[in-house]
Design a protein around this motif. Sequence first.
Motif, PDB file in Angstrom:
ATOM      1  N   GLN A 165       0.426   7.542   2.950  1.00  0.00           N
ATOM      2  CA  GLN A 165       0.394   8.999   2.833  1.00  0.00           C
ATOM      3  C   GLN A 165      -0.153   9.637   4.112  1.00  0.00           C
ATOM      4  O   GLN A 165      -0.578   8.945   5.030  1.00  0.00           O
ATOM      5  CB  GLN A 165      -0.435   9.444   1.632  1.00  0.00           C
TER       6      GLN A 165
ATOM      7  N   GLY B 198       5.700   5.335  -1.627  1.00  0.00           N
ATOM      8  CA  GLY B 198       5.357   4.338  -2.634  1.00  0.00           C
ATOM      9  C   GLY B 198       6.460   3.302  -2.750  1.00  0.00           C
ATOM     10  O   GLY B 198       7.412   3.303  -1.960  1.00  0.00           O
TER      11      GLY B 198
ATOM     12  N   ASN C 125      -5.704   3.575   4.263  1.00  0.00           N
ATOM     13  CA  ASN C 125      -5.048   4.598   3.432  1.00  0.00           C
ATOM     14  C   ASN C 125      -5.948   5.045   2.287  1.00  0.00           C
ATOM     15  O   ASN C 125      -6.019   6.229   1.961  1.00  0.00           O
ATOM     16  CB  ASN C 125      -3.731   4.050   2.862  1.00  0.00           C
ATOM     17  N   ASP C 126      -6.628   4.073   1.656  1.00  0.00           N
ATOM     18  CA  ASP C 126      -7.539   4.398   0.556  1.00  0.00           C
ATOM     19  C   ASP C 126      -8.647   5.330   1.029  1.00  0.00           C
ATOM     20  O   ASP C 126      -8.960   6.335   0.376  1.00  0.00           O
ATOM     21  CB  ASP C 126      -8.172   3.121  -0.013  1.00  0.00           C
TER      22      ASP C 126
ATOM     23  N   GLN D 236       0.818  -1.208   0.000  1.00  0.00           N
ATOM     24  CA  GLN D 236       0.000   0.000   0.000  1.00  0.00           C
ATOM     25  C   GLN D 236       0.856   1.266   0.000  1.00  0.00           C
ATOM     26  O   GLN D 236       1.851   1.356   0.720  1.00  0.00           O
ATOM     27  CB  GLN D 236      -0.906   0.006   1.242  1.00  0.00           C
ATOM     28  N   VAL D 237       0.491   2.245  -0.822  1.00  0.00           N
ATOM     29  CA  VAL D 237       1.135   3.562  -0.764  1.00  0.00           C
ATOM     30  C   VAL D 237       0.718   4.222   0.546  1.00  0.00           C
ATOM     31  O   VAL D 237      -0.464   4.249   0.898  1.00  0.00           O
ATOM     32  CB  VAL D 237       0.713   4.446  -1.960  1.00  0.00           C
TER      33      VAL D 237
ATOM     34  N   SER E 127      -4.592   5.717  -5.022  1.00  0.00           N
ATOM     35  CA  SER E 127      -3.560   6.753  -5.059  1.00  0.00           C
ATOM     36  C   SER E 127      -3.172   7.080  -6.490  1.00  0.00           C
ATOM     37  O   SER E 127      -2.915   8.246  -6.830  1.00  0.00           O
ATOM     38  CB  SER E 127      -2.331   6.311  -4.263  1.00  0.00           C
TER      39      SER E 127
ATOM     40  N   PHE F 234      -3.607  10.879  -7.844  1.00  0.00           N
ATOM     41  CA  PHE F 234      -2.380  11.619  -8.127  1.00  0.00           C
ATOM     42  C   PHE F 234      -1.961  11.547  -9.599  1.00  0.00           C
ATOM     43  O   PHE F 234      -0.849  11.963  -9.938  1.00  0.00           O
ATOM     44  CB  PHE F 234      -1.246  11.124  -7.232  1.00  0.00           C
TER      45      PHE F 234
ATOM     46  N   LEU G  43       4.896  10.858  -0.333  1.00  0.00           N
ATOM     47  CA  LEU G  43       4.186   9.575  -0.411  1.00  0.00           C
ATOM     48  C   LEU G  43       5.204   8.442  -0.329  1.00  0.00           C
ATOM     49  O   LEU G  43       6.219   8.470  -1.028  1.00  0.00           O
ATOM     50  CB  LEU G  43       3.412   9.463  -1.721  1.00  0.00           C
TER      51      LEU G  43
ATOM     52  N   LEU H 178      -7.250   8.864   1.871  1.00  0.00           N
ATOM     53  CA  LEU H 178      -6.863   9.627   0.692  1.00  0.00           C
ATOM     54  C   LEU H 178      -8.085  10.084  -0.096  1.00  0.00           C
ATOM     55  O   LEU H 178      -8.147  11.223  -0.583  1.00  0.00           O
ATOM     56  CB  LEU H 178      -5.944   8.793  -0.202  1.00  0.00           C
TER      57      LEU H 178
END
Length: 247
Positions: A38, A91, A133-134, A35-36, A175, A179, A89, A137
Amino acid sequence: MKMKKILITSFFLFSVLIWPVSFVDTNKVHAFTNQVIQHGAVGDDVIELQGRLKHLGFYTGKVDGVFGWRTYWALRNFQYEFGLPIDGLAGPATKQKLVKATKNYKGTTTTAAKTNKKPTPTATNIPKGFSQNDIQLMANAVHGEARGEPYIGQVAVAAVILNRLNSSSFPNTISGVIFEPGAFTAVADGQIWLTPNETSKKAVIDAINGWDPTGEALYYFNPDTATSAWIWSRPQIKRIGKHIFCK
């Protein structure tokens, strides 16, 4: 004959010992999930991030598993020093570089671990298939793009993000969709990082649970401010609040 047996046995043992090493996937970052990570995220990934940044001297706060602004700027400073894109971020590339830079990192004991508590998430009842996170964001994006809109208009913006996620024409992660260069004004002007309210988070959950007031729109724009001839050429579906939603 005994000497040959000894040599063969030694070679076999040596092969067994080194064989797994030659098949290690060096591109996989074992310390983190995929997972990214942030601003606004919570959990074990953030603990790992903070611990490694602290190990390198970039992060000076408590390793508490909450991705706040101190963690954000520490991450940006790390990205700057190591020649990475400076986006705040975590990533795949950033995590890979961080793991390589902290080979001697042994982990850390956090405040949450001492008290047997987990960091408090910022959203609850997360639908299956979406991470914390999803949710965070998407809430940031909805708040940055539509906080002045009626509630249905905020759900509509969240629905557009999900419609893009499900379209082969767009990136296949939350993400990635948000982005994608030029995709959302809130990313371009920095309003993506405003702290979302509970209404934005609720709108995201409602959209994920199936409410799409847009009629499967992939785009939207404000007709009072839009100057792009291309966006005006898209087939329009409906207007919700100040936004026109289109295909």
